[in-house]
Design a protein around this motif. Structure first.
Motif, PDB file in Angstrom:
ATOM      1  N   ASP A   1       0.286  -1.234   0.267  1.00  0.00           N
ATOM      2  CA  ASP A   1      -0.279   0.105   0.131  1.00  0.00           C
ATOM      3  C   ASP A   1       0.695   1.565  -0.192  1.00  0.00           C
ATOM      4  OD1 ASP A   1      -1.739  -1.366   0.044  1.00  0.00           O
ATOM      5  OD2 ASP A   1      -3.007  -1.224   2.458  1.00  0.00           O
ATOM      6  N   TYR A   2       2.257   0.863   0.508  1.00  0.00           N
ATOM      7  CA  TYR A   2       2.898   1.863   0.834  1.00  0.00           C
ATOM      8  C   TYR A   2       4.293   1.772  -0.036  1.00  0.00           C
ATOM      9  CZ  TYR A   2      -0.453   4.434   4.182  1.00  0.00           C
ATOM     10  OH  TYR A   2      -1.456   4.744   4.958  1.00  0.00           O
TER      11      TYR A   2
ATOM     12  N   LEU B   1       1.776   6.358  -0.501  1.00  0.00           N
ATOM     13  CA  LEU B   1       0.623   6.096  -0.882  1.00  0.00           C
ATOM     14  C   LEU B   1       0.854   5.812  -1.604  1.00  0.00           C
ATOM     15  CD1 LEU B   1      -1.513   4.732   0.352  1.00  0.00           C
ATOM     16  CD2 LEU B   1      -2.522   6.389   0.704  1.00  0.00           C
TER      17      LEU B   1
ATOM     18  N   SER C   1      -1.425   2.843  -3.291  1.00  0.00           N
ATOM     19  CA  SER C   1      -2.411   1.725  -3.682  1.00  0.00           C
ATOM     20  C   SER C   1      -3.892   2.673  -3.798  1.00  0.00           C
ATOM     21  CB  SER C   1      -2.626   0.841  -1.922  1.00  0.00           C
ATOM     22  OG  SER C   1      -4.105   0.174  -2.283  1.00  0.00           O
TER      23      SER C   1
ATOM     24  N   ASP D   1      -6.573   1.724  -3.911  1.00  0.00           N
ATOM     25  CA  ASP D   1      -8.167   0.819  -2.823  1.00  0.00           C
ATOM     26  C   ASP D   1      -7.501   1.523  -1.393  1.00  0.00           C
ATOM     27  OD1 ASP D   1      -9.343  -0.785  -4.800  1.00  0.00           O
ATOM     28  OD2 ASP D   1      -7.519  -2.689  -4.072  1.00  0.00           O
ATOM     29  N   LYS D   2      -6.301   1.312  -1.119  1.00  0.00           N
ATOM     30  CA  LYS D   2      -6.356   2.449   0.556  1.00  0.00           C
ATOM     31  C   LYS D   2      -6.688   3.990   0.217  1.00  0.00           C
ATOM     32  CE  LYS D   2      -4.173   2.184   4.788  1.00  0.00           C
ATOM     33  NZ  LYS D   2      -5.303   1.359   5.156  1.00  0.00           N
TER      34      LYS D   2
END
Length: 101
Positions: A19-20, A27, A29, A31-32
């Motif tokens: 995600d990172y 960041l 991702s 989705d995140k």
């Protein structure tokens, strides 16, 4: 599940299933990012609701005042606003009916 290769837009390092970014901690991702945006929007709605509950309008504050004279003025102000709103809604409905034919 397959592995995802995402290139960091900041430093250009390719990251697998993260995600990172492992290099610069940015960041990456989608989705995140979407989850964070939804959480921020929910928090904004909560803050607006709390603000509206903690800061009532003038007429409502006057209606709840401890002095009788201020309460009477508050009820009169509230009644005037209500009557003007009802008249405005009636005029808008009448204009809409005339325009509809």
């Amino acid at each position: 599940m397959g592995s995802r290769m995402i290139k960091c837009p900041k430093c250009g390092v390719f990251n697998t299933n993260r995600d990172y970014c492992k290099n610069c901690n940015t960041l990456i991702s989608n989705d995140k990012k979407r989850e964070l945006k939804v959480a921020a929007l929910k928090q904004q709605h909560i803050d607006e609701a709390v603000y509206s509950l903690e800061n009532p309008g003038l007429a409502k504050r006057l209606k709840q005042h401890s002095n009788l004279l201020y309460r009477i003025v508050g009820w009169i102000l509230y009644s005037v606003v209500s009557v003007v709103s009802i008249i405005g809604a009636g005029l808008a409905w009448m204009i809409a009916m005339v325009a509809a034919g």
